[in-house]
Design an enzyme around this catalytic site. Structure first.
Site, PDB file in Angstrom:
ATOM      1  CG  ASP A   1      -4.612  -5.527  -3.364  1.00  0.00           C
ATOM      2  OD1 ASP A   1      -3.383  -5.323  -3.270  1.00  0.00           O
ATOM      3  OD2 ASP A   1      -5.091  -6.636  -3.668  1.00  0.00           O
ATOM      4  N   GLY A   2      -3.249  -2.874  -4.808  1.00  0.00           N
ATOM      5  CA  GLY A   2      -2.830  -2.595  -6.173  1.00  0.00           C
ATOM      6  C   GLY A   2      -1.750  -1.545  -6.323  1.00  0.00           C
TER       7      GLY A   2
ATOM      8  CD1 TRP B   1      -1.529   3.189 -10.818  1.00  0.00           C
ATOM      9  CD2 TRP B   1       0.479   3.751  -9.983  1.00  0.00           C
ATOM     10  NE1 TRP B   1      -1.272   4.490 -11.178  1.00  0.00           N
ATOM     11  CE2 TRP B   1      -0.046   4.861 -10.683  1.00  0.00           C
ATOM     12  CE3 TRP B   1       1.727   3.852  -9.379  1.00  0.00           C
ATOM     13  CZ2 TRP B   1       0.633   6.064 -10.782  1.00  0.00           C
ATOM     14  CZ3 TRP B   1       2.415   5.047  -9.481  1.00  0.00           C
ATOM     15  CH2 TRP B   1       1.863   6.146 -10.165  1.00  0.00           C
TER      16      TRP B   1
ATOM     17  NE  ARG C   1       5.905  -4.372  -3.871  1.00  0.00           N
ATOM     18  CZ  ARG C   1       4.680  -4.857  -4.040  1.00  0.00           C
ATOM     19  NH1 ARG C   1       4.307  -5.303  -5.232  1.00  0.00           N
ATOM     20  NH2 ARG C   1       3.827  -4.907  -3.035  1.00  0.00           N
TER      21      ARG C   1
ATOM     22  CG  HIS D   1       3.345   1.352  -1.097  1.00  0.00           C
ATOM     23  ND1 HIS D   1       2.208   0.589  -1.017  1.00  0.00           N
ATOM     24  CD2 HIS D   1       4.381   0.484  -1.196  1.00  0.00           C
ATOM     25  CE1 HIS D   1       2.540  -0.701  -1.056  1.00  0.00           C
ATOM     26  NE2 HIS D   1       3.845  -0.779  -1.168  1.00  0.00           N
TER      27      HIS D   1
ATOM     28  CG  LEU E   1     -15.069  10.041   8.231  1.00  0.00           C
ATOM     29  CD1 LEU E   1     -16.135   9.033   7.805  1.00  0.00           C
ATOM     30  CD2 LEU E   1     -14.199  10.449   7.042  1.00  0.00           C
TER      31      LEU E   1
ATOM     32  NE  ARG F   1      -7.965  -7.485  -2.047  1.00  0.00           N
ATOM     33  CZ  ARG F   1      -7.263  -8.297  -1.292  1.00  0.00           C
ATOM     34  NH1 ARG F   1      -7.860  -9.020  -0.365  1.00  0.00           N
ATOM     35  NH2 ARG F   1      -5.949  -8.407  -1.448  1.00  0.00           N
TER      36      ARG F   1
ATOM     37  NE  ARG G   1      -5.941 -12.611  -1.429  1.00  0.00           N
ATOM     38  CZ  ARG G   1      -5.518 -12.540  -2.694  1.00  0.00           C
ATOM     39  NH1 ARG G   1      -6.240 -13.087  -3.656  1.00  0.00           N
ATOM     40  NH2 ARG G   1      -4.387 -11.936  -2.986  1.00  0.00           N
TER      41      ARG G   1
ATOM     42  CD  GLU H   1     -24.803  -6.728   0.841  1.00  0.00           C
ATOM     43  OE1 GLU H   1     -24.450  -7.278  -0.221  1.00  0.00           O
ATOM     44  OE2 GLU H   1     -25.653  -7.212   1.626  1.00  0.00           O
TER      45      GLU H   1
END
Length: 245
Positions: A26-27, A31, A39, A43, A137, A193, A199, A212
């Site tokens: 997020d953000g 940024w 915007r 991304h 991974l 997050r 949230r 967690e």
């Protein structure tokens, strides 16, 4: 276990590494706004953080990394932004798939890919096929993904099997539901997050029952290795009781 020196305290610590980490990236928009940029530039910059997060996860020995790339609710964003976001998976995989494959990373996708543009769908399908036998991974991109939608699809699948007689109601348990989910990875140990929001935003609702949570003010394009390790350090400070004492 992973050894590192906390840059703030200068103290060396031995950290236990969670098996499955999920990140709500997020953000990006904020940024870009802080810099007077569109915007979409946020991304684009965020792709660099994806690369660093993947490399860090490999370095730490994390087994699964799930990244919230595009939610079922993101379609409501401006058309230009959505169009740009749909191009990012193809751009990322075109430049990074060779390295991911060489590093034994298995690329997976969670979400309803049937609604993605053809070029996006073909790119993720190619990545899945090329890395299907890799054993390192597990890198899961949540694309057109929503936790509630995932549960709805799982319930429909189970209901159809019960109705057809392939399943009896008593056979439906949490293990069976987990097997019907889109993600096909173990429960989440740690959710990170970025950007300061606190949230889940409809992300991995079933899998995060005992996860967690780590929230950081850092915007996603600024999220680096040290921030990832700080989240692991925070995870190590928790006592996971899973409902016990």
């Amino acid at each position: 276990m992973f050894k590192w020196v906390n840059p703030k305290t200068k103290v060396e610590a031995e950290l236990s590494v969670p098996e499955h980490v999920a990140i709500i990236m997020d953000g990006n928009g904020r940024w870009a706004k802080k810099r007077g940029l569109p915007r979409i530039m946020g991304h684009r910059e965020g792709m660099k953080s994806i690369r660093e997060a993947v490399r860090t996860a490999q370095e730490l020995g994390i087994q699964s990394l799930t990244l919230y790339a595009f939610s079922t609710e993101n379609w409501t964003r401006p058309e230009e932004e959505v169009s740009f976001l749909m191009k990012l998976p193809k751009q990322f995989l075109e430049t990074d798939l060779k390295e991911l494959h060489e590093q034994n990373v298995q690329v997976l996708v969670a979400g309803d890919t049937t609604k993605l543009p053809r070029e996006t769908r073909e790119a993720v399908d190619q990545a899945r096929e090329r890395t299907a036998t890799n054993t390192g991974l597990k890198l899961v991109f949540a694309l057109n993904y929503g936790g509630r939608d995932e549960l709805v699809q799982a319930m429909r699948s189970i209901a159809e099997d019960v109705q057809s007689g392939m399943l009896i109601p008593d056979a439906v348990d949490d293990q069976l539901i987990g097997e019907r989910l889109m993600t096909h990875v173990q429960d989440v140990d740690l959710i990170i997050r970025t950007s300061g929001e606190q949230r889940l935003s409809n992300f991995l609702l079933w899998q995060s029952a005992y996860a967690e949570l780590h929230f950081t003010e850092v915007l996603w394009p600024e999220f680096k290795r040290e921030h990832f390790v700080e989240a692991i350090e925070s995870y190590n400070a928790r006592t996971r009781r899973f409902g016990g004492v």
